[in-house]
Design a protein around this motif. Structure first.
Motif, PDB file in Angstrom:
ATOM      1  N   HIS A 192       0.844  -1.181   0.000  1.00 39.02           N
ATOM      2  CA  HIS A 192       0.000   0.000   0.000  1.00 39.02           C
ATOM      3  C   HIS A 192       0.885   1.238   0.000  1.00 39.02           C
ATOM      4  CE1 HIS A 192       0.894  -0.787   4.249  1.00 39.02           C
ATOM      5  NE2 HIS A 192       0.728   0.511   4.453  1.00 39.02           N
ATOM      6  N   VAL A 193       0.281   2.363  -0.317  1.00 40.63           N
ATOM      7  CA  VAL A 193       1.008   3.628  -0.396  1.00 40.63           C
ATOM      8  C   VAL A 193       0.787   4.402   0.891  1.00 40.63           C
ATOM      9  CG1 VAL A 193       1.346   5.742  -1.728  1.00 40.63           C
ATOM     10  CG2 VAL A 193       0.629   3.635  -2.882  1.00 40.63           C
ATOM     11  N   ALA A 194       1.875   4.861   1.503  1.00 42.12           N
ATOM     12  CA  ALA A 194       1.754   5.668   2.718  1.00 42.12           C
ATOM     13  C   ALA A 194       0.928   6.916   2.409  1.00 42.12           C
ATOM     14  CB  ALA A 194       3.138   6.055   3.237  1.00 42.12           C
ATOM     15  N   SER A 195      -0.156   7.108   3.144  1.00 41.43           N
ATOM     16  CA  SER A 195      -1.135   8.133   2.798  1.00 41.43           C
ATOM     17  C   SER A 195      -1.139   9.265   3.810  1.00 41.43           C
ATOM     18  CB  SER A 195      -2.536   7.501   2.728  1.00 41.43           C
ATOM     19  OG  SER A 195      -3.521   8.477   2.511  1.00 41.43           O
ATOM     20  N   ALA A 196      -1.452  10.464   3.303  1.00 44.32           N
ATOM     21  CA  ALA A 196      -1.673  11.615   4.161  1.00 44.32           C
ATOM     22  C   ALA A 196      -3.129  12.047   4.112  1.00 44.32           C
ATOM     23  CB  ALA A 196      -0.774  12.781   3.726  1.00 44.32           C
ATOM     24  N   ALA A 197      -3.973  11.231   3.494  1.00 46.43           N
ATOM     25  CA  ALA A 197      -5.364  11.612   3.266  1.00 46.43           C
ATOM     26  C   ALA A 197      -6.314  10.685   4.009  1.00 46.43           C
ATOM     27  CB  ALA A 197      -5.647  11.591   1.770  1.00 46.43           C
ATOM     28  N   SER A 198      -7.582  10.742   3.645  1.00 43.95           N
ATOM     29  CA  SER A 198      -8.606   9.951   4.326  1.00 43.95           C
ATOM     30  C   SER A 198      -8.895   8.657   3.584  1.00 43.95           C
ATOM     31  CB  SER A 198      -9.894  10.774   4.456  1.00 43.95           C
ATOM     32  OG  SER A 198     -10.303  11.265   3.198  1.00 43.95           O
ATOM     33  N   TYR A 199      -7.897   8.134   2.902  1.00 46.18           N
ATOM     34  CA  TYR A 199      -8.016   6.889   2.164  1.00 46.18           C
ATOM     35  C   TYR A 199      -6.619   6.314   1.995  1.00 46.18           C
ATOM     36  CZ  TYR A 199      -7.122  10.644  -1.131  1.00 46.18           C
ATOM     37  OH  TYR A 199      -6.611  11.769  -1.724  1.00 46.18           O
ATOM     38  N   VAL A 200      -6.590   5.038   1.661  1.00 46.33           N
ATOM     39  CA  VAL A 200      -5.314   4.350   1.449  1.00 46.33           C
ATOM     40  C   VAL A 200      -5.425   3.554   0.159  1.00 46.33           C
ATOM     41  CG1 VAL A 200      -3.726   2.594   2.322  1.00 46.33           C
ATOM     42  CG2 VAL A 200      -4.790   4.211   3.907  1.00 46.33           C
ATOM     43  N   LEU A 201      -4.429   3.708  -0.721  1.00 45.94           N
ATOM     44  CA  LEU A 201      -4.372   2.945  -1.955  1.00 45.94           C
ATOM     45  C   LEU A 201      -3.599   1.655  -1.682  1.00 45.94           C
ATOM     46  CD1 LEU A 201      -5.003   2.959  -5.036  1.00 45.94           C
ATOM     47  CD2 LEU A 201      -2.700   3.895  -5.364  1.00 45.94           C
ATOM     48  N   ALA A 202      -4.260   0.518  -1.928  1.00 39.31           N
ATOM     49  CA  ALA A 202      -3.654  -0.776  -1.606  1.00 39.31           C
ATOM     50  C   ALA A 202      -3.706  -1.690  -2.822  1.00 39.31           C
ATOM     51  CB  ALA A 202      -4.379  -1.419  -0.432  1.00 39.31           C
ATOM     52  N   GLN A 203      -2.646  -2.459  -2.993  1.00 42.36           N
ATOM     53  CA  GLN A 203      -2.568  -3.413  -4.095  1.00 42.36           C
ATOM     54  C   GLN A 203      -2.935  -4.795  -3.554  1.00 42.36           C
ATOM     55  OE1 GLN A 203       1.240  -3.560  -6.114  1.00 42.36           O
ATOM     56  NE2 GLN A 203       0.215  -3.884  -8.095  1.00 42.36           N
ATOM     57  N   VAL A 204      -4.229  -5.083  -3.565  1.00 45.09           N
ATOM     58  CA  VAL A 204      -4.744  -6.297  -2.941  1.00 45.09           C
ATOM     59  C   VAL A 204      -4.762  -7.476  -3.897  1.00 45.09           C
ATOM     60  CG1 VAL A 204      -6.133  -5.059  -1.248  1.00 45.09           C
ATOM     61  CG2 VAL A 204      -7.102  -5.603  -3.487  1.00 45.09           C
ATOM     62  N   GLY A 205      -4.636  -7.209  -5.194  1.00 47.51           N
ATOM     63  CA  GLY A 205      -4.669  -8.288  -6.175  1.00 47.51           C
ATOM     64  C   GLY A 205      -5.947  -8.261  -7.000  1.00 47.51           C
ATOM     65  N   GLU A 206      -5.841  -8.761  -8.223  1.00 48.09           N
ATOM     66  CA  GLU A 206      -7.010  -8.781  -9.104  1.00 48.09           C
ATOM     67  C   GLU A 206      -8.097  -9.693  -8.534  1.00 48.09           C
ATOM     68  OE1 GLU A 206      -6.676  -9.043 -13.283  1.00 48.09           O
ATOM     69  OE2 GLU A 206      -4.621  -8.256 -13.325  1.00 48.09           O
ATOM     70  N   GLY A 207      -9.336  -9.272  -8.698  1.00 54.22           N
ATOM     71  CA  GLY A 207     -10.478 -10.044  -8.235  1.00 54.22           C
ATOM     72  C   GLY A 207     -10.893  -9.757  -6.809  1.00 54.22           C
ATOM     73  N   VAL A 208     -10.044  -9.095  -6.029  1.00 52.59           N
ATOM     74  CA  VAL A 208     -10.377  -8.848  -4.621  1.00 52.59           C
ATOM     75  C   VAL A 208     -11.469  -7.794  -4.496  1.00 52.59           C
ATOM     76  CG1 VAL A 208      -9.469  -8.002  -2.422  1.00 52.59           C
ATOM     77  CG2 VAL A 208      -8.122  -9.586  -3.811  1.00 52.59           C
ATOM     78  N   HIS A 209     -11.470  -6.794  -5.393  1.00 48.60           N
ATOM     79  CA  HIS A 209     -12.533  -5.787  -5.360  1.00 48.60           C
ATOM     80  C   HIS A 209     -13.903  -6.445  -5.437  1.00 48.60           C
ATOM     81  CE1 HIS A 209     -15.400  -3.123  -7.531  1.00 48.60           C
ATOM     82  NE2 HIS A 209     -14.926  -2.194  -6.699  1.00 48.60           N
ATOM     83  N   ALA A 210     -14.066  -7.344  -6.403  1.00 47.80           N
ATOM     84  CA  ALA A 210     -15.350  -8.036  -6.561  1.00 47.80           C
ATOM     85  C   ALA A 210     -15.618  -8.979  -5.402  1.00 47.80           C
ATOM     86  CB  ALA A 210     -15.365  -8.799  -7.887  1.00 47.80           C
ATOM     87  N   ALA A 211     -14.573  -9.657  -4.911  1.00 50.66           N
ATOM     88  CA  ALA A 211     -14.755 -10.588  -3.790  1.00 50.66           C
ATOM     89  C   ALA A 211     -15.191  -9.851  -2.531  1.00 50.66           C
ATOM     90  CB  ALA A 211     -13.459 -11.350  -3.534  1.00 50.66           C
TER      91      ALA A 211
END
Length: 854
Positions: free
Chosen positions: A788-807
């Motif tokens: 994931h990317v170290a964030s300074a905001a109210s969200y975090v960008l994470a690389q969870v893998g393909e298909g995880v969004h739908a799961a």
């Protein structure tokens, strides 16, 4: 089976005779003589039982037919006195004084009759002599159903006076106590000062016990107590009044608190919150919860694993400064309540949840202010539930009492939308009072849950449901009672089991990561469908501040006139230290980007990606071919000014950037400036950054436009309020492109409110809360080795893998798909920061997905 319980009631002709001092002294003297003493108080009072507990070493108990019903009085006496050698019951007011208009109902005599307990009178003889005999005689003969068996003379003067009084009394005189102001408890605007607030109380009790031992015939008193008849009733048992979930019924008492099967209820205590009935805690424990005390004056955090909050009575107005000073706990409580933690607040608890008490900031979980009043509210009412809520069901009646010198503004929840203040909790004497939702119940009314155990049951059920959020939580604002799922931000619940969206008449949202017709127009709000835990939308999850709600409501008085942005622009200018002609109020950031796209015939407009797609879409809609400059994942998505073509005459960059959360140094953004170039900085999430480090809003740099939005941090996406800051000639050009009256009266009012001093303070508190929640999320991702990317905001960008969004959607959780941001692929998702319970639920779900894949 009958029970032998030696006991006596301490009563008096009226208030002020010394009843509490003598009763407490007798308990202390008997305890120090080696007896196990159980202290009880007639009526609803909380203060006297505190002294009783200090004197006897056992919890003080209340006996009140109004609060618990006549049939529970003796069982409660037996329950509280279990294992005691003698029970001492202190009366209330005069012997026969009860509820007004009730013919002595709930009086001391009433309780003495119900429990078949002999009465010992305490009589102040400081201003009379033989007349005392007439008073005692009258009390002995007024009601033949009770037995007045002895008298203690208090505040005695000379031996001659005492002899005169004794000669006039025809029942046993058990003792004579002389005048001694050192033995009187100090008073306050509501009565006696609680024992917990008297540091010298224990020492004073030692002196009082010694004095009473010397002045009262304790042996004769015990003989009188032993004359009480046996009691045939069964002792009250909390386990027979409520039920625990089946999974807790076979657990041993030494299990660790806070386990999922015994969720923690944090109960306010300490010097500011001393008012609660002992049976309340016993009922909650019997219902399968662990009750853990915390002190709002001293503790900076809630007990670990808190799944419920009980804020009882006390004197928060007296301790207002110290409560205000404990900002970390206030912030955590506000977050907990906003996050749906089931919360019950009575009287002082209500005040603590208010925005302020006499202008001293409190928790701010309710859009309510409180202030001291010259009038004492004292009543003993029957209350009717005003609607369905955490505790009540419409039309149900409960008995209770009120005793306070404060008032709240408003006095009760109102309006069709119960968020954030809720509907009224009760109707009393035809008036609505208190605030209630499916997760919060706050009012002045004190109730004794032994008399209404269904209230304890409902609260415990809600706490269990919240603790079981791994299976029941469905959005970013909490779970409801009875195991049902929360369906919207106002606390409305479903009437049955969860149904697919299509079956409920809603348009289902695609759960896959397939192509979209217009990726640049895809937003997180599209993904946050009903029935899903919303981690897709970046709007702050807590309630709006009361001053903002007030501004929004007041703006409706002016909607009969055409709107003007002048006051809003002046407020923004003052807030950022700019001139009014450097400010343009807009209908959100989206309008600002549209205006900028139309401002000039841009030759080479550049958008730095990945970032918010609205500027890119607006430029394409205006007919411009957009050049993308990509910040690379391998560089942590850090801005490289040198990557922007020299010929670019418009450069758009986010800071902190959506969706990466990367905060670019101000110097890096400054390096984008060139003659003839306009640099547009989207600072929609800069409010989240403590101190707004990196912001260019207050600099007034030539060639720089700063765009701000109120949508996210202030939770007003429906208002569409924002503004931009730029050089006067740029602002003037944009204003010429703006549709007349695009900024509504309500949006202008919101802008003024959100640039006030109060907003500055609240923004800092929200930024701190978001930072804490984000830390939990990032730590959880790191533990699972999720990039994931170290964030300074109210969200975090994470690389969870393909298909995880739908799961995750299939598991009931909405996160923002990130492949619609140029430069990101379907392995990335953007996760909105939420309170810890929702974060833990997400992490547990990710663990489950990982287990399923393996």
């Amino acid at each position: 089976m009958s029970t032998r319980l030696p006991r006596f009631v301490v009563a008096a002709p009226s208030t002020g005779q010394g009843k509490t001092t003598v009763a407490t002294g007798l308990m202390a003297a008997l305890s120090r003589a080696g007896h196990q003493v159980s202290g009880h108080k007639v009526g609803p009072d909380y203060i006297d039982p505190g002294y009783h507990a200090l004197a006897s070493g056992r919890p003080g108990r209340n006996l009140d037919p109004h609060l618990v019903g006549e049939d529970r009085v003796t069982p409660l006496l037996l329950h509280g006195a279990a294992g005691a050698d003698v029970a001492v019951v202190e009366g209330v007011m005069g012997l026969f004084d009860g509820r007004m208009g009730g013919a002595g109902f709930s009086s001391t005599a009433h309780v003495a009759r119900l429990t078949r307990t002999p009465v010992v009178l305490v009589v102040d003889i400081s201003r009379s002599s033989r007349t005392i005999g007439a008073v005692v005689h009258g009390l002995c003969t007024f009601d033949p159903r009770i037995t007045v068996a002895g008298v203690i003379l208090n505040k005695a003067g000379s031996p001659r006076q005492v002899a005169e009084v004794r000669s006039s009394i025809r029942i046993p005189v058990l003792g004579t106590i002389g005048r001694d102001d050192a033995f009187s408890a100090p008073s306050r605007h509501l009565g006696l000062v609680p024992a917990a607030e008297r540091d010298e109380a224990a020492h004073a009790l030692d002196r009082l016990a010694e004095h009473v031992t010397e002045s009262v015939d304790l042996r004769a008193l015990l003989e009188l107590a032993s004359s009480a008849s046996d009691l045939d009733e069964e002792p009250w048992d909390p386990a027979s009044e409520v039920r625990a979930p089946a999974r807790t019924s076979d657990r041993t008492p030494d299990r660790a608190p806070g386990r999922a099967d015994r969720p923690v209820i944090a109960m306010a205590g300490g010097r500011a919150f001393t008012f609660r009935y002992t049976e309340t805690e016993e009922l909650l424990r019997a219902a399968g919860c662990d009750v853990v005390a915390f002190d709002p004056l001293a503790d900076t955090a809630l007990p670990e694993g808190t799944s419920g909050l009980y804020l009882g009575g006390g004197f928060p107005e007296v301790h207002a400064a110290a409560l205000t000073a404990n900002a970390p706990l206030r912030d955590e409580l506000r977050t907990a309540v906003a996050g749906g933690v089931p919360t019950v607040a009575e009287c002082a608890g209500l005040l603590y949840l208010c925005t302020s008490v006499d202008e001293s900031p409190m928790v701010g979980a309710l859009p309510v202010t409180a202030a001291m009043s010259p009038r004492l509210t004292l009543r003993y009412p029957v209350a009717t539930a005003a609607g369905d809520s955490l505790l009540g069901r419409t039309g149900e009646e409960v008995t209770g009492h009120e005793f306070h010198r404060t008032t709240t503004t408003p006095a009760a929840g109102a309006g069709p939308d119960p968020a954030p203040g809720g509907d009224a909790a009760w109707t009393i004497d035809g008036e609505a009072t208190g605030f209630a939702t499916t997760s919060v119940h706050a009012s002045y009314l004190h109730t004794h849950w032994a008399g209404h155990p269904h209230l304890a049951q409902r609260f415990a059920d809600a706490v269990h449901a919240y603790a079981d959020a791994g299976t029941t939580l469905r959005d970013g604002r909490g779970a409801t009672s009875s195991g049902t799922d929360l369906r919207d931000g106002r606390g409305a619940t479903s009437s049955g089991t969860e149904q697919p969206a299509a079956e409920e008449g809603r348009s289902p949202v695609s759960t896959g990561a397939g192509p979209l017709p217009d990726p640049l127009r895809h937003h997180g709000d599209v993904e946050a469908a009903e029935g899903l835990l919303d981690l897709a939308v970046n709007v702050f999850p807590g309630p709006r501040p009361p001053w903002l709600d007030a501004a929004l409501r007041d703006s409706l008085d002016d909607v009969g006139r055409y709107p003007s942005p002048t006051a809003a622009e002046a407020a923004v200018a003052a807030h950022h230290g700019r001139e009014p002609d450097e400010v343009l109020a807009t209908a959100g950031a989206a309008e600002a980007f549209t205006l900028l796209a139309r401002l000039r015939p841009w030759r080479l407009p550049v958008v730095v990606h990945p970032q918010f797609t609205e500027p890119h879409a607006a430029l394409e809609q205006a007919g411009h071919a957009v050049t993308e400059v990509q910040c690379r994942p391998e560089d942590g998505f850090v801005l490289d000014p040198a990557a922007v073509p020299e010929a670019a005459d418009l450069v758009v960059v986010g800071n902190p950037t959506n969706p990466t959360g990367v905060l670019h140094p101000a110097e890096a953004v400054r390096r984008l400036r060139r003659p003839g170039r306009l640099v547009v900085v989207d600072e929609a999430f800069m409010d989240v950054v403590p101190g707004e480090t990196g912001s260019l809003a207050g600099t007034g740099l030539p060639g720089v436009v700063v765009v701000r939005s109120l949508t996210k941090h202030w939770a007003v996406p429906g208002v569409r309020a924002g503004y931009l800051l730029a050089e006067p000639e740029v602002v003037a050009g944009l204003r010429r492109e703006q549709v007349p009256w695009s900024v509504s009266t309500t949006a202008a009012a919101a802008t003024v409110a959100c640039t006030s001093d109060a907003a500055r303070e609240e923004a800092a508190r929200r930024a701190e809360a978001l930072g804490a929640w984000r830390g939990v999320l990032e730590a959880g991702l790191a533990e699972r080795r999720i990039h994931h990317v170290a964030s300074a905001a109210s969200y975090v960008l994470a690389q969870v893998g393909e298909g995880v969004h739908a799961a995750l959607r299939d598991a009931g959780i909405a996160v923002r798909r990130a492949d619609t941001f140029p430069g990101l692929d379907p392995s990335w998702v953007r996760i909105a920061v939420r309170p810890e319970p929702q974060v833990r639920h997400l992490l547990a779900t990710l663990d489950g997905l990982d287990t399923a894949r393996s």
